[in-house]
Design an enzyme around this catalytic site. Structure first.
Site, PDB file in Angstrom:
ATOM      1  N   ARG A  27       2.668 -30.003   0.003  1.00  0.00           N
ATOM      2  CA  ARG A  27       1.997 -31.294   0.123  1.00  0.00           C
ATOM      3  C   ARG A  27       0.937 -31.519  -0.942  1.00  0.00           C
ATOM      4  O   ARG A  27       0.562 -32.632  -1.251  1.00  0.00           O
ATOM      5  CB  ARG A  27       1.317 -31.418   1.497  1.00  0.00           C
ATOM      6  N   GLU A  32     -12.889 -26.264  -1.086  1.00  0.00           N
ATOM      7  CA  GLU A  32     -14.270 -26.705  -0.938  1.00  0.00           C
ATOM      8  C   GLU A  32     -14.904 -26.706  -2.326  1.00  0.00           C
ATOM      9  O   GLU A  32     -15.047 -25.649  -2.938  1.00  0.00           O
ATOM     10  CB  GLU A  32     -15.046 -25.759  -0.018  1.00  0.00           C
ATOM     11  N   GLN A  50     -28.402 -35.418  -6.552  1.00  0.00           N
ATOM     12  CA  GLN A  50     -27.701 -36.520  -7.211  1.00  0.00           C
ATOM     13  C   GLN A  50     -26.347 -36.038  -7.697  1.00  0.00           C
ATOM     14  O   GLN A  50     -26.235 -34.948  -8.256  1.00  0.00           O
ATOM     15  CB  GLN A  50     -28.537 -37.026  -8.396  1.00  0.00           C
ATOM     16  N   ASN A  52     -23.072 -37.228 -10.176  1.00  0.00           N
ATOM     17  CA  ASN A  52     -22.705 -38.140 -11.254  1.00  0.00           C
ATOM     18  C   ASN A  52     -21.232 -37.945 -11.592  1.00  0.00           C
ATOM     19  O   ASN A  52     -20.685 -36.862 -11.397  1.00  0.00           O
ATOM     20  CB  ASN A  52     -23.529 -37.862 -12.514  1.00  0.00           C
ATOM     21  N   ARG A  62     -20.132 -35.377 -25.405  1.00  0.00           N
ATOM     22  CA  ARG A  62     -21.400 -35.770 -24.786  1.00  0.00           C
ATOM     23  C   ARG A  62     -22.315 -34.554 -24.801  1.00  0.00           C
ATOM     24  O   ARG A  62     -22.000 -33.513 -24.262  1.00  0.00           O
ATOM     25  CB  ARG A  62     -21.165 -36.256 -23.356  1.00  0.00           C
ATOM     26  N   HIS A  65     -27.531 -32.187 -24.016  1.00  0.00           N
ATOM     27  CA  HIS A  65     -28.617 -32.886 -23.328  1.00  0.00           C
ATOM     28  C   HIS A  65     -29.429 -31.971 -22.419  1.00  0.00           C
ATOM     29  O   HIS A  65     -28.912 -31.000 -21.886  1.00  0.00           O
ATOM     30  CB  HIS A  65     -28.055 -34.021 -22.465  1.00  0.00           C
ATOM     31  N   LYS A  74     -27.356 -27.786 -12.772  1.00  0.00           N
ATOM     32  CA  LYS A  74     -26.156 -28.627 -12.706  1.00  0.00           C
ATOM     33  C   LYS A  74     -24.966 -27.794 -12.268  1.00  0.00           C
ATOM     34  O   LYS A  74     -24.819 -26.639 -12.672  1.00  0.00           O
ATOM     35  CB  LYS A  74     -25.836 -29.244 -14.074  1.00  0.00           C
ATOM     36  N   HIS A 121     -26.870 -29.028 -22.225  1.00  0.00           N
ATOM     37  CA  HIS A 121     -25.491 -29.084 -21.741  1.00  0.00           C
ATOM     38  C   HIS A 121     -24.715 -30.154 -22.482  1.00  0.00           C
ATOM     39  O   HIS A 121     -25.257 -31.216 -22.819  1.00  0.00           O
ATOM     40  CB  HIS A 121     -25.495 -29.406 -20.234  1.00  0.00           C
ATOM     41  N   TYR A 134     -20.545 -34.027 -11.854  1.00  0.00           N
ATOM     42  CA  TYR A 134     -21.605 -33.024 -11.793  1.00  0.00           C
ATOM     43  C   TYR A 134     -22.667 -33.367 -10.768  1.00  0.00           C
ATOM     44  O   TYR A 134     -22.990 -34.508 -10.529  1.00  0.00           O
ATOM     45  CB  TYR A 134     -22.229 -32.749 -13.158  1.00  0.00           C
ATOM     46  N   LYS A 175     -26.954 -42.276 -29.720  1.00  0.00           N
ATOM     47  CA  LYS A 175     -28.017 -41.336 -29.349  1.00  0.00           C
ATOM     48  C   LYS A 175     -27.644 -39.917 -29.767  1.00  0.00           C
ATOM     49  O   LYS A 175     -28.455 -39.196 -30.350  1.00  0.00           O
ATOM     50  CB  LYS A 175     -28.259 -41.411 -27.841  1.00  0.00           C
TER      51      LYS A 175
END
Length: 192
Positions: A27, A32, A50, A52, A62, A65, A74, A121, A134, A175
């Protein structure tokens, strides 16, 4: 340790890959993606506040940062597609300061990457499309963000170019094109 296998990365304290136990049959599959009890048993004490999600196309890079005053732990993973994910140790007291570690994250391998506070990161999308997710332990503070050039020669990340994806194909935000060098970061932070 419950439903996860935790592996330290490259001898860098606090940086881990996490392999969940995947239950699958004809299936599909179930696992988890986060269980606080399992993470605490593994010594990863993180209070996530939070979540994202981003979508990107092949060649998008990306990063690298970080946040200065409001650093974040994270927990990152790829829901669909494939990336090369990188963490750079910016903890000035660390014996691995300035070292990086990279890992392939994909919807197929379901691997997660735990990046503690004090790291920069970033990631490069290797597949035609990617959905990246994340969890963070602090909120995003726009005035607090910082970044280091993705191709800084002092850090020297070995991005996995090949198979029609080269350095010239990297797609950066304005940026990220104008981030500081690692030498400028060290000077700004008073690190000799």
């Amino acid at each position: 340790m419950g439903q996860i296998k935790v592996n330290e990365c490259g001898g860098i304290r606090g940086l881990y890959t996490i392999d969940p136990t995947v239950h699958g049959d004809e299936r599909g599959y179930f696992f988890e993606s986060y269980n606080k009890k399992d993470f605490e048993e593994a010594g990863i004490l993180a209070d996530f506040v939070q979540d994202n999600q981003s979508a990107s196309k092949r060649g998008v890079l990306r990063g690298l940062h970080f946040q200065y005053e409001y650093p974040q732990d994270k927990l990152v993973r790829v829901l669909d597609g494939e990336v090369f994910d990188v963490a750079v140790d910016l903890r000035k007291e660390s014996s691995t300061f300035g070292r990086w570690h990279g890992v392939i994250l994909s919807g197929e391998n379901k691997k997660m990457f735990f990046i503690p506070k004090g790291f920069a990161h970033g990631f490069l999308v290797l597949s035609s499309h990617c959905v990246f997710s994340y969890k963070c332990t602090d909120f995003y503070h726009p005035g607090d963000e910082g970044g280091i050039l993705w191709d800084d020669p002092m850090i020297n990340v070995k991005w996995p170019f090949g198979e029609g994806l080269g350095k010239e194909d990297v797609i950066l935000s304005e940026k990220d094109q104008n981030q500081m060098s690692f030498a400028e970061y060290k000077e700004k932070m008073g690190i000799g």
